[in-house]
Design an enzyme around this catalytic site. Structure first.
Site, mmCIF file in Angstrom:
data_model
loop_
_atom_site.group_PDB
_atom_site.id
_atom_site.type_symbol
_atom_site.label_atom_id
_atom_site.label_comp_id
_atom_site.label_asym_id
_atom_site.label_seq_id
_atom_site.Cartn_x
_atom_site.Cartn_y
_atom_site.Cartn_z
ATOM 1 N N ASN A 7 0.879 -1.166 0.000
ATOM 2 C CA ASN A 7 0.000 0.000 0.000
ATOM 3 C C ASN A 7 0.921 1.223 0.000
ATOM 4 O O ASN A 7 1.466 1.602 1.028
ATOM 5 C CB ASN A 7 -0.883 -0.029 1.247
ATOM 6 C CG ASN A 7 -1.863 1.137 1.280
ATOM 7 O OD1 ASN A 7 -1.832 2.015 0.412
ATOM 8 N ND2 ASN A 7 -2.725 1.142 2.275
ATOM 9 N N ARG A 91 -2.616 -2.039 -3.391
ATOM 10 C CA ARG A 91 -3.880 -1.340 -3.148
ATOM 11 C C ARG A 91 -3.868 -0.069 -3.999
ATOM 12 O O ARG A 91 -2.888 0.685 -3.994
ATOM 13 C CB ARG A 91 -3.982 -0.955 -1.679
ATOM 14 C CG ARG A 91 -5.188 -0.106 -1.430
ATOM 15 C CD ARG A 91 -5.126 0.608 -0.115
ATOM 16 N NE ARG A 91 -6.316 1.436 0.027
ATOM 17 C CZ ARG A 91 -6.310 2.610 0.626
ATOM 18 N NH1 ARG A 91 -5.202 3.099 1.133
ATOM 19 N NH2 ARG A 91 -7.412 3.297 0.720
ATOM 20 N N HIS A 180 -13.444 2.151 0.279
ATOM 21 C CA HIS A 180 -13.422 1.042 1.261
ATOM 22 C C HIS A 180 -14.020 -0.230 0.647
ATOM 23 O O HIS A 180 -14.468 -1.118 1.380
ATOM 24 C CB HIS A 180 -14.246 1.372 2.533
ATOM 25 C CG HIS A 180 -13.677 2.476 3.362
ATOM 26 N ND1 HIS A 180 -14.481 3.350 4.047
ATOM 27 C CD2 HIS A 180 -12.409 2.828 3.667
ATOM 28 C CE1 HIS A 180 -13.727 4.215 4.713
ATOM 29 N NE2 HIS A 180 -12.467 3.916 4.490
ATOM 30 N N ARG A 241 -13.141 14.569 8.738
ATOM 31 C CA ARG A 241 -13.919 14.924 7.545
ATOM 32 C C ARG A 241 -15.374 15.177 7.925
ATOM 33 O O ARG A 241 -15.924 14.488 8.782
ATOM 34 C CB ARG A 241 -13.874 13.792 6.517
ATOM 35 C CG ARG A 241 -12.548 13.709 5.790
ATOM 36 C CD ARG A 241 -12.485 12.485 4.898
ATOM 37 N NE ARG A 241 -11.442 11.594 5.339
ATOM 38 C CZ ARG A 241 -11.272 10.342 4.898
ATOM 39 N NH1 ARG A 241 -12.095 9.849 3.995
ATOM 40 N NH2 ARG A 241 -10.280 9.604 5.347
ATOM 41 N N GLU A 385 -8.194 -6.015 4.538
ATOM 42 C CA GLU A 385 -8.088 -5.636 3.130
ATOM 43 C C GLU A 385 -6.863 -6.277 2.471
ATOM 44 O O GLU A 385 -6.909 -6.676 1.313
ATOM 45 C CB GLU A 385 -8.018 -4.109 3.013
ATOM 46 C CG GLU A 385 -9.357 -3.453 3.317
ATOM 47 C CD GLU A 385 -9.237 -2.030 3.826
ATOM 48 O OE1 GLU A 385 -8.935 -1.861 5.027
ATOM 49 O OE2 GLU A 385 -9.449 -1.098 3.043
#
Ligand code: AMP
Length: 400
Positions: A7, A91, A180, A241, A385
Site C-alpha cells: 500500500n 492497493r 473502502h 472529515r 483488506e
C-alpha cells in the site's frame, strides 16, 4: 506461493508478505517519511520481535529495495531470496469506471491508472510510484492492482448519479464511486461464510468505521449503494472529515471567511468531523473518554457521529426493502462497544436487538452480537483488506 502486498502512499509504504498455502502473514511493516530526512523502516517478522531502522530513503524504489533487504535479512528476514516472491499486489484507491475488478498490471492498466490521477490526486500517483518501483527492483514478477472503488461498480445509476447536469458526468466523470470497497467486500463475504448462508441471499449493511468511515448497502452480494461519493469526503461524519453537508455551505463560507478553494477543501477534509465538534481530537478513544469524564463537546461530537451512522442504516434498510445483517468493522466499528450500542439502541423498529454482554466482550474474532430473537443479525467482522488483495493477486497470477 508467496505474495507481497503493498500500500504505497506519497511518503509512506506499508507491506505484508503472505504465504498463500495457508494465507499466513510471514512479515509486515512500513516505511515512513520517504523523501524526508530520517525515514523510518519498521519491520515485523511473524515469529520474531519488531525492528526499527532510521535511514535516508529518498524515493519509492529505494523504499522497495529496503523492504526486500528486510525480508531477506539474515537475522530479521523470512525469505532466503527475493526470487521467492511470486507476485505483488497493490492497493489502488481509484479505479474509476474502468476497473470493475482487480487487474494484472500491464501497459494498458498503467495508462488507465494514470488517466485517473485527476480523480485521486493524492493517492493514485503514489500507487503508481509503488508499481514502477516494484517493476524496477523485481523485474518480471507479476503485479496485480486491487481498487477501493471496484466493489461499488455494481451500483445502479440511481445510486451513483448526482442530480446535477448530466454533461458533468459525461465530460468529467462526476459521479459516486464509493471507497473502502475491498473492506466491504471482505467483511460481507466473511459474514455470509460464518452464517453459513449464500451472500447473494442476504441484505447487508456494512459499516466501515475507522478514521475514514463509510456505510454500504449490499444486495444480492453486490454493492447497491454506498455513502462515500466522488471522493471519500461524502457520507458519514469522520475523524476530521465533515461527511454530508449542504453544498451551498462551500461558496457561502468561502465568501464570508474569504477562503480559497484549497483552504475550504482543507477545512472539510482535515479540520471538520469529530475534531471540529469536540475541539479535542479526531480519535474516537479520546472522544469517548472525555465524554465519560463529562466533556459536553465530546458528547455532542459522539452523538452527532452515531446519529449519522444510524440514519444511513435506516436509509439503506429502506433502499433494500429490508436488512438481514448489520456489520461493524474497522478501528472504531470493531473496538467501540459504546458506539455500537448507541447506534443499535434506536433501531429496534427494524428488529435489531443487541446482546449487551456479547457487544461488550473484547475479541479479535468475527462474531454475532445480537440476541437470538433479533430479526437482524448484528456482527463484528474484523476487516482484512490486505488478505483480500493477496487472494485476488493469487487468483489473477495463478491464471497468468
Ligand atoms: P482505522 O482507520 O480503521 O485504523 O481506525 C482508526 C481509528 O479507530 C482510530 O482513530 C480510533 O479512533 C479508533 N479506535 C481504535 N481503537 C478504539 C477503541 N478501543 N475505541 C474507540 N475507537 C477506537
Amino acid at each position: 506461493m508467496k505474495i507481497l502486498v503493498i500500500n504505497a502512499g506519497s511518503s509512506s509504504l506499508k507491506y505484508q508478505l503472505y504465504d498463500m498455502t495457508d494465507e499466513s502473514v510471514l512479515a509486515s511493516g512500513r516505511v515512513e517519511r520517504i523523501g524526508m530526512d530520517s525515514s523510518i523502516v519498521t519491520h515485523e517478522p511473524a515469529d520474531r520481535p519488531e525492528v526499527r531502522v532510521v535511514d535516508e530513503i529518498l524515493e519509492h524504489t529505494s523504499a522497495i529495495k529496503r523492504v526486500l533487504d528486510m525480508l531477506t535479512h539474515k537475522e530479521h528476514g523470512v525469505l532466503s531470496s527475493v526470487s521467492d516472491i511470486d507476485a505483488v499486489g497493490h492497493r489502488v484507491v481509484h479505479g474509476g469506471e474502468v476497473f470493475k475488478e482487480s487487474a494484472l498490471v500491464n501497459q494498458e492498466t498503467k495508462l488507465e491508472i494514470r488517466r485517473l490521477f485527476d480523480l485521486a490526486p493524492l493517492h493514485n500517483p503514489a500507487h503508481m510510484m509503488g508499481i514502477t518501483a516494484v517493476e524496477a527492483v523485481l523485474q518480471g514478477v507479476p503485479q496485480v492492482v486491487v481498487f477501493d472503488t471496484a466493489f461499488h461498480q455494481t451500483m445502479p445509476q440511481q445510486s451513483y448519479l448526482y442530480p446535477i447536469p448530466m454533461v458533468l458526468y459525461k465530460r468529467h466523470a462526476i459521479r459516486r464511486y464509493g471507497f473502502h470497497g475491498t473492506s466491504h467486500a471482505y467483511v460481507s463475504e466473511r459474514a455470509a461464510d460464518l452464517l453459513g448462508k449464500p451472500l447473494q441471499e442476504l441484505k447487508l449493511v456494512s459499516c466501515h468505521i475507522g478514521n475514514g468511515a463509510s456505510a454500504t448497502a449490499i444486495l444480492n452480494g453486490k454493492s447497491f449503494d454506498t455513502s462515500m461519493g466522488m471522493t471519500p469526503l461524502e457520507g458519514l461524519m469522520m475523524g476530521t472529515r465533515s461527511g454530508d453537508l449542504d453544498p451551498a455551505i462551500v461558496p457561502y463560507t468561502m465568501n464570508k471567511e474569504d477562503l480559497t478553494l484549497t483552504e475550504v477543501n482543507s477545512m472539510l477534509n482535515k479540520h471538520s468531523g469529530l475534531l471540529a465538534i469536540s475541539g479535542l481530537s479526531s480519535d474516537m478513544r479520546e472522544i469517548t473518554e472525555a465524554m465519560f469524564d463529562g466533556d459536553k463537546n465530546a458528547r455532542l461530537a459522539f452523538e452527532m457521529y452515531t446519529y449519522r451512522v444510524k440514519k444511513y442504516i435506516g436509509a439503506y434498510a429502506a433502499a433494500m426493502n429490508g436488512i438481514d445483517v448489520l456489520l461493524f468493522t474497522a478501528g472504531v466499528g470493531e473496538n467501540s462497544a459504546v458506539l455500537r450500542e448507541h447506534v443499535c439502541d434506536g433501531l429496534t423498529f427494524l428488529g435489531i436487538k443487541l446482546d449487551k454482554e456479547l457487544n461488550a466482550q473484547r475479541s479479535k474474532e468475527a462474531r454475532i452480537i445480537s440476541t437470538p430473537d433479533s430479526t437482524v443479525t448484528v456482527m463484528i467482522v474484523p476487516t482484512n483488506e490486505e488478505l483480500l488483495i493477496a487472494r485476488d493477486t493469487f487468483k489473477l497470477t495463478k491464471q497468468a
